[in-house]
Design an enzyme around this catalytic site. Structure first.
Site, short mmCIF file in Angstrom:
data_model
loop_
_atom_site.label_atom_id
_atom_site.label_comp_id
_atom_site.label_asym_id
_atom_site.label_seq_id
_atom_site.Cartn_x
_atom_site.Cartn_y
_atom_site.Cartn_z
N SER A 7 31.44 44.78 -10.77
CA SER A 7 32.31 44.10 -11.72
C SER A 7 33.67 43.67 -11.17
CB SER A 7 32.54 44.99 -12.95
OG SER A 7 31.36 45.05 -13.71
N LYS A 59 43.47 45.22 -16.20
CA LYS A 59 42.28 45.12 -17.05
C LYS A 59 42.41 46.04 -18.26
CE LYS A 59 37.21 45.47 -16.58
NZ LYS A 59 36.11 45.80 -15.64
N SER A 119 32.36 42.55 -15.10
CA SER A 119 33.14 42.57 -16.33
C SER A 119 34.62 42.30 -16.12
CB SER A 119 32.99 43.94 -16.99
OG SER A 119 33.52 44.97 -16.15
#
EC number: 6.3.5.7
Length: 510
Positions: A170, A71, A146
């Site tokens: 998330s 990420k 997210s």
């Protein structure tokens, strides 16, 4: 991942072939799904050759054969760490996050960087300078957020695993929407060094994988004390994968009434209860429990997390860090404003009172430095990040600190106590991961409250600092999209959490 290692041992495949296979899938699928924001094809191929030789020599680390995406909020030296924000769009990390370093030390191959909501603030991976990530099961649906890029990459078989971050759900919520396993470790179990912070007392780093065993393997690799992170725990790291070889089905599973009220899709409710009943058939005991302060979780989270975000993001002012507005434009703006004031009040003011008004108006103008701050942050941050900064700044302000922030901290303690009381009676808690399946792209972007409610079942784990995991539970009978079942366990009881998840995985597989 174990299956891939077996193929290496038997000579049926090479690591280079595996890596090239994943790169081929990324090339075919990523243009539509938009999970990867950058792909490290050459570097991954070179590393595959090096690790492939180590595999043949029998000296490879435990993650050899694992192809991982990272990420964008996690630093990886020499690669973009934009946090999907214009504020950091030109930033390349100058060091490795501890989790990245540990993956590399254990011979994982990192294949690229993954899309996310800006500064990890969002539930759909639509708040991003890279364009929204799309659900591999239906490209008209969101991935969740997210860590939406992290979940989509695994679901689309672009890599064998990914790392995401979980501040209020998330990892688990996008894992549910995309139909993969998503593990949020206990706070302090995994070092946060190298994570660009959203809310420092909530943020956790964890894996997204195809199955529970792979999640256990990666957790073992990244967990453990780190001198660079004062909040990381010094507790020994158990051998999580070994513990799953003989899962213990005779466990007590708590079913909280508060997680099965209004707003929950009835098909999801029934799937969660079916999972619990199937685990009961294998030897588990189902126990009705209550978490009385859970109704305050969303409000508490969005007060505390936004307050921390306001503090953490203050550094991005265009001077010390982040996007800097054009100083010439700033000077031009101020000059035009001054001219407009002089024209409205007269060049030198009319009489003494006029001059006083003019002087007061000119003194009220921003200095060039203040205007540069404002313009840099206005241009650098997106709408959702600005919203959370403003909310956090408000609750931290002198007149409202005790009424909002102080009270929220007290409620957080009560929520944590609720969980401690429950875990004295049961081993794990079962619940839905999300109230619905993945929703349409664009359908909630302009409705923040509805967007925030997507995390209603996951936020409490971050408030309490406990661990949680999403286990895929098949597809919804109406829309054909993935359903997720969530398990939560007490802080640092990842062995119990993974045990329950493995039992559920076996029960769901029939």
């Amino acid at each position: 991942m174990r299956g891939i290692r077996d193929k290496f041992s038997s000579g049926d495949a090479s690591l280079s072939e595996v890596v090239n296979g994943y790169l081929s899938v990324i090339s075919r699928k990523n243009q539509e799904i938009n999970a990867f924001t950058s792909v490290h094809a050459d570097e991954a191929a070179e590393r595959a050759e090096v690790i492939g030789k180590k595999i043949k020599e029998g000296t490879a680390g435990p993650l050899a054969g694992t192809v991982i995406g990272i990420k964008e909020v996690l630093c990886q030296k020499g690669y973009p760490a934009t946090c999907a924000s214009r504020m950091l769009e030109n930033y390349e990390a100058v060091y490795d996050a501890t989790v990245v370093r540990r993956l590399m030390e254990q011979d994982a191959v990192i294949v690229g960087r993954l899309n996310m909501d800006e500064f990890a603030m969002g539930s759909s991976t639509e708040n991003t300078i890279h364009g929204p990530a799309k659900n591999p099961h239906n490209a008209n649906k969101v991935t969740g957020g997210s860590s939406g890029g992290s979940a989509a990459a695994v679901a689309a078989d672009m890599c064998s695993a990914t790392l995401g971050t979980d501040t209020g759900g998330s990892i688990r919520q996008p894992a549910s929407y995309c139909g993969v396993v998503g593990l949020k470790p206990s706070y302090g179990r995994v070092s946060r060094y190298g994570l660009i912070a959203y809310a420092s007392s909530f943020d956790s780093i964890g894996p997204l994988t195809h199955n529970v065993s792979d999640a256990a393997t990666i957790l073992k690799a990244i967990a453990g004390h780190d001198p660079s992170d004062a909040t990381s725990s010094s507790r020994p790291v158990p051998d999580y994968p070994a513990l799953l070889e003989n899962p213990e089905p005779a466990i007590k599973i708590g079913i909280p009434d508060e997680y099965f009220g209004d707003g929950l899709d009835p098909v999801i409710r029934e799937r969660v209860m079916d999972t619990a009943r199937n685990m009961e058939k294998k030897g588990a005991e189902l126990v009705s429990i209550s978490l009385p302060h859970l109704k305050y979780a969303i409000a508490t989270y969005y007060i505390l997390a936004t307050a921390e975000a306001s503090s953490n993001l203050a550094r991005f002012d265009g001077i010390r860090y982040g996007h800097r507005a054009d100083i010439q434009e700033v000077r031009k703006e101020l000059k035009n404003e001054e001219e407009a004031i002089r024209q409205s009040l007269g060049t030198n003011g009319n009489g003494k009172s006029g001059r006083e008004k003019l002087d007061k108006a000119l003194l009220a103008m921003d200095s060039p430095m203040i205007r540069l701050y404002k313009k840099s942050r206005t241009e650098g941050f997106g709408t959702e990040v600005k919203r959370r900064i403003m909310l956090g700044t408000y609750v931290l302000s002198a007149g409202y600190y005790d009424a909002y922030y102080g009270k929220a901290q007290r409620i957080r303690r009560l929520i944590k106590q609720d969980f401690q009381d429950v875990f004295s009676k049961v081993d794990v808690i079962i619940s839905p991961t999300a109230p619905t399946t993945a929703f349409d792209l664009g359908s909630k972007v302009n409705d923040p409250l509805q967007m925030y409610l997507n995390d209603i079942y996951t936020i409490s784990a971050n408030l309490a600092g406990i661990c949680g995991i999403n286990v895929p539970a098949g597809l919804h009978s109406d829309d054909g999209l993935p359903i997720g079942v969530q398990f939560m366990a007490d802080a640092f009881d990842e062995p119990g959490l993974l045990n329950a998840a493995r039992i559920a995985e076996q029960a769901l597989a029939g």
